[in-house]
Scaffold this motif. Sequence first.
Motif, PDB file in Angstrom:
ATOM      1  N   ALA A 111       0.822  -1.167  -0.033  1.00  0.00           N
ATOM      2  CA  ALA A 111      -0.019   0.103   0.096  1.00  0.00           C
ATOM      3  C   ALA A 111       0.966   1.150  -0.002  1.00  0.00           C
ATOM      4  CB  ALA A 111      -0.968  -0.025   1.060  1.00  0.00           C
ATOM      5  N   THR A 112       2.086   1.206   0.431  1.00  0.00           N
ATOM      6  CA  THR A 112       2.946   2.406   0.532  1.00  0.00           C
ATOM      7  C   THR A 112       3.923   2.379  -0.788  1.00  0.00           C
ATOM      8  OG1 THR A 112       4.523   1.122   1.846  1.00  0.00           O
ATOM      9  CG2 THR A 112       2.850   2.406   3.118  1.00  0.00           C
ATOM     10  N   THR A 113       3.801   1.627  -1.604  1.00  0.00           N
ATOM     11  CA  THR A 113       4.930   1.775  -2.701  1.00  0.00           C
ATOM     12  C   THR A 113       4.277   2.066  -3.740  1.00  0.00           C
ATOM     13  OG1 THR A 113       4.310  -0.712  -3.433  1.00  0.00           O
ATOM     14  CG2 THR A 113       6.118  -0.460  -1.948  1.00  0.00           C
ATOM     15  N   GLY A 114       5.047   2.796  -4.837  1.00  0.00           N
ATOM     16  CA  GLY A 114       4.533   3.071  -6.090  1.00  0.00           C
ATOM     17  C   GLY A 114       5.167   4.648  -6.543  1.00  0.00           C
ATOM     18  N   ILE A 115       4.330   5.109  -7.630  1.00  0.00           N
ATOM     19  CA  ILE A 115       4.860   6.606  -8.263  1.00  0.00           C
ATOM     20  C   ILE A 115       4.199   7.419  -7.294  1.00  0.00           C
ATOM     21  CG2 ILE A 115       4.842   7.880  -9.960  1.00  0.00           C
ATOM     22  CD1 ILE A 115       4.097   5.379 -11.837  1.00  0.00           C
ATOM     23  N   TYR A 116       5.112   8.123  -6.620  1.00  0.00           N
ATOM     24  CA  TYR A 116       4.427   9.383  -5.824  1.00  0.00           C
ATOM     25  C   TYR A 116       4.346  10.748  -6.697  1.00  0.00           C
ATOM     26  CZ  TYR A 116       4.400   6.908  -1.277  1.00  0.00           C
ATOM     27  OH  TYR A 116       3.869   6.039  -0.509  1.00  0.00           O
ATOM     28  N   SER A 117       5.171  10.934  -7.592  1.00  0.00           N
ATOM     29  CA  SER A 117       5.294  12.234  -8.460  1.00  0.00           C
ATOM     30  C   SER A 117       5.691  11.905  -9.830  1.00  0.00           C
ATOM     31  CB  SER A 117       6.270  13.049  -7.477  1.00  0.00           C
ATOM     32  OG  SER A 117       6.331  14.214  -8.264  1.00  0.00           O
ATOM     33  N   ILE A 118       5.033  12.661 -10.782  1.00  0.00           N
ATOM     34  CA  ILE A 118       5.446  12.786 -11.816  1.00  0.00           C
ATOM     35  C   ILE A 118       5.478  14.032 -12.802  1.00  0.00           C
ATOM     36  CG2 ILE A 118       2.873  12.389 -12.654  1.00  0.00           C
ATOM     37  CD1 ILE A 118       3.621  10.452 -15.014  1.00  0.00           C
ATOM     38  N   ASP A 119       6.435  14.181 -13.780  1.00  0.00           N
ATOM     39  CA  ASP A 119       6.551  15.547 -14.423  1.00  0.00           C
ATOM     40  C   ASP A 119       6.948  15.257 -15.761  1.00  0.00           C
ATOM     41  OD1 ASP A 119       6.508  18.357 -14.739  1.00  0.00           O
ATOM     42  OD2 ASP A 119       8.419  18.563 -14.164  1.00  0.00           O
ATOM     43  N   PHE A 120       6.460  16.103 -16.858  1.00  0.00           N
ATOM     44  CA  PHE A 120       6.723  15.976 -17.984  1.00  0.00           C
ATOM     45  C   PHE A 120       7.291  17.261 -18.705  1.00  0.00           C
ATOM     46  CE2 PHE A 120       4.776  11.982 -18.324  1.00  0.00           C
ATOM     47  CZ  PHE A 120       4.994  11.511 -19.450  1.00  0.00           C
ATOM     48  N   TYR A 121       8.511  17.103 -19.409  1.00  0.00           N
ATOM     49  CA  TYR A 121       9.048  18.395 -19.720  1.00  0.00           C
ATOM     50  C   TYR A 121       8.582  18.843 -21.232  1.00  0.00           C
ATOM     51  CZ  TYR A 121      12.864  21.728 -20.946  1.00  0.00           C
ATOM     52  OH  TYR A 121      13.504  22.677 -21.525  1.00  0.00           O
ATOM     53  N   ASP A 122       8.054  17.804 -21.846  1.00  0.00           N
ATOM     54  CA  ASP A 122       7.232  18.149 -23.259  1.00  0.00           C
ATOM     55  C   ASP A 122       6.267  16.834 -23.208  1.00  0.00           C
ATOM     56  OD1 ASP A 122       8.957  15.914 -24.035  1.00  0.00           O
ATOM     57  OD2 ASP A 122      10.539  17.576 -24.889  1.00  0.00           O
ATOM     58  N   GLU A 123       5.801  16.766 -24.457  1.00  0.00           N
ATOM     59  CA  GLU A 123       4.794  15.818 -24.977  1.00  0.00           C
ATOM     60  C   GLU A 123       5.635  14.465 -24.817  1.00  0.00           C
ATOM     61  OE1 GLU A 123       2.769  16.543 -28.328  1.00  0.00           O
ATOM     62  OE2 GLU A 123       1.380  18.041 -27.323  1.00  0.00           O
ATOM     63  N   ASN A 124       6.781  14.071 -24.920  1.00  0.00           N
ATOM     64  CA  ASN A 124       7.338  13.052 -25.112  1.00  0.00           C
ATOM     65  C   ASN A 124       8.219  12.787 -23.828  1.00  0.00           C
ATOM     66  OD1 ASN A 124       6.608  12.365 -27.657  1.00  0.00           O
ATOM     67  ND2 ASN A 124       8.089  13.847 -28.531  1.00  0.00           N
ATOM     68  N   CYS A 184       8.391  14.297  -4.537  1.00  0.00           N
ATOM     69  CA  CYS A 184       7.977  15.142  -5.624  1.00  0.00           C
ATOM     70  C   CYS A 184       9.300  15.528  -6.694  1.00  0.00           C
ATOM     71  CB  CYS A 184       7.731  16.692  -5.102  1.00  0.00           C
ATOM     72  SG  CYS A 184       7.058  17.771  -6.359  1.00  0.00           S
ATOM     73  N   VAL A 185       9.136  15.285  -7.837  1.00  0.00           N
ATOM     74  CA  VAL A 185      10.189  15.530  -8.893  1.00  0.00           C
ATOM     75  C   VAL A 185       9.449  16.740  -9.835  1.00  0.00           C
ATOM     76  CG1 VAL A 185       9.384  13.736 -10.425  1.00  0.00           C
ATOM     77  CG2 VAL A 185      12.033  14.624 -10.219  1.00  0.00           C
ATOM     78  N   GLN A 186      10.626  17.398 -10.259  1.00  0.00           N
ATOM     79  CA  GLN A 186      10.030  18.745 -11.190  1.00  0.00           C
ATOM     80  C   GLN A 186      11.411  18.816 -11.973  1.00  0.00           C
ATOM     81  OE1 GLN A 186       6.881  20.841 -11.014  1.00  0.00           O
ATOM     82  NE2 GLN A 186       6.548  18.760 -10.550  1.00  0.00           N
ATOM     83  N   TYR A 187      10.968  18.936 -13.401  1.00  0.00           N
ATOM     84  CA  TYR A 187      12.039  19.290 -14.296  1.00  0.00           C
ATOM     85  C   TYR A 187      12.519  20.842 -13.948  1.00  0.00           C
ATOM     86  CZ  TYR A 187      11.720  15.368 -17.420  1.00  0.00           C
ATOM     87  OH  TYR A 187      12.024  14.009 -18.033  1.00  0.00           O
ATOM     88  N   VAL A 188      13.637  21.143 -14.361  1.00  0.00           N
ATOM     89  CA  VAL A 188      14.096  22.511 -14.226  1.00  0.00           C
ATOM     90  C   VAL A 188      13.944  23.144 -15.554  1.00  0.00           C
ATOM     91  CG1 VAL A 188      16.259  24.062 -14.163  1.00  0.00           C
ATOM     92  CG2 VAL A 188      16.020  21.936 -12.643  1.00  0.00           C
ATOM     93  N   PRO A 189      13.279  24.432 -15.436  1.00  0.00           N
ATOM     94  CA  PRO A 189      12.884  24.883 -16.688  1.00  0.00           C
ATOM     95  C   PRO A 189      14.104  25.274 -17.495  1.00  0.00           C
ATOM     96  CG  PRO A 189      11.656  25.978 -14.948  1.00  0.00           C
ATOM     97  CD  PRO A 189      12.919  25.067 -14.306  1.00  0.00           C
ATOM     98  N   ASN A 190      13.958  25.336 -19.038  1.00  0.00           N
ATOM     99  CA  ASN A 190      14.872  25.653 -19.894  1.00  0.00           C
ATOM    100  C   ASN A 190      16.275  24.996 -19.648  1.00  0.00           C
ATOM    101  OD1 ASN A 190      13.363  27.840 -20.444  1.00  0.00           O
ATOM    102  ND2 ASN A 190      13.983  29.112 -18.716  1.00  0.00           N
ATOM    103  N   SER A 191      15.823  23.363 -19.380  1.00  0.00           N
ATOM    104  CA  SER A 191      17.112  22.656 -19.340  1.00  0.00           C
ATOM    105  C   SER A 191      17.122  21.430 -20.313  1.00  0.00           C
ATOM    106  CB  SER A 191      16.952  22.023 -17.857  1.00  0.00           C
ATOM    107  OG  SER A 191      15.985  20.913 -17.734  1.00  0.00           O
ATOM    108  N   ASN A 192      16.115  21.670 -21.408  1.00  0.00           N
ATOM    109  CA  ASN A 192      16.207  20.909 -22.568  1.00  0.00           C
ATOM    110  C   ASN A 192      15.873  19.157 -22.005  1.00  0.00           C
ATOM    111  OD1 ASN A 192      16.251  20.215 -25.292  1.00  0.00           O
ATOM    112  ND2 ASN A 192      18.463  19.320 -24.997  1.00  0.00           N
ATOM    113  N   GLY A 193      14.983  19.339 -20.929  1.00  0.00           N
ATOM    114  CA  GLY A 193      14.547  17.973 -20.301  1.00  0.00           C
ATOM    115  C   GLY A 193      15.806  17.177 -19.635  1.00  0.00           C
ATOM    116  N   LYS A 194      16.968  17.898 -19.435  1.00  0.00           N
ATOM    117  CA  LYS A 194      18.061  17.070 -18.718  1.00  0.00           C
ATOM    118  C   LYS A 194      18.081  17.398 -17.067  1.00  0.00           C
ATOM    119  CE  LYS A 194      19.818  15.881 -22.801  1.00  0.00           C
ATOM    120  NZ  LYS A 194      19.884  14.480 -23.138  1.00  0.00           N
TER     121      LYS A 194
END
Length: 348
Positions: free
Chosen positions: A229-242, A285-295
Amino acid sequence: MRILIPLFLFAAIVSCKHKEENAKNKIASVAIEEIYTDSVLSIRAIDVASDKSIAFAANDGVFGLYNPQTEQWITAQQDYDTLNLQFRAVARTINDFFMISVENPALLFKTGENGAMEVVYKEESDKVFYDAMRFWNSQEGIAIGDPTEDCLSIIITRDGGHTWHKLPCSLLPKIKEGEAAFAASNSNIAIVGNKAWVATGGMTSRILFSDDKGKTWQIFDTPMIHGKATTGIYSIDFYDENNGFAIGGDYTKPDETKANKMRTSDGGKTWQLVADGVEPGYRSCVQYVPNSNGKELVAVGEKGIDYSSDSGNTWKHLSDEGFHTIRFLNDSVAYAAGQGRIAKLEFQ
């Protein structure tokens, strides 16, 4: 040779300049400045606007707004009968602020015409528990929650949040036994353009996907850790559509690092584990850094702040200070919230 030597030198100069620019984008440290404290609050939902204003909602019915011009907070406490409301999800449009309580009854509040918050959606069920909320645009938004039947709970607005309608399970993928969502950071929904990705966890950890603003849905398997019950995805982020990234693990075992980080390059259809078996462990929580080309990525959790400059393959631990959630203002400034505080993070 007269031609080759100048070209070679030019290429070398361009290469060095490119490396210098990349080096400037790399984060080496983070400076943390507390801008709001209240020891009784657990703050898991924040929203950062382009004007630098910050909105939050928390437990005990408390919510607030930060004015960057005056550097002051305006806070309030939302009452509803005698309920002690707990908020884990907030969202904003150009005109309005929204927050939804987690437990029975689920109450979705919207800024009213007189400035006070008013209930625009109410759902009663012993199983109701809403986890996250986002908007595609000023008119269309989505909130997701744990299943009350045999599908995830998904409510949609098409009129700027004035009315919300729950999607029937006939329009949604069937949920598996013990599959739900986590209300850890208001970040298990990601939106890019018309698309939306919703992360689940528990006994099964998968991705629900819509490419038409919630009208139709598909579901994709993932290699993320699951089975409890305590395992799994806690956070998701997309830099672009892919390109997307997800993080999680088991919050009861925050140091475990197996199968808790994954990425996609095909819009969420397939996922690959990265940094498997190495730090960081559980993060909320995870987030992409803006203007980082998804890196570049930043992840936060109770065990601290971590940074990746190579799409999640390797990570650098920046701080032991714990937070539940983070949102970027630009590529060097973010705001994070956690137990009893909200802080400004400056990445250097």
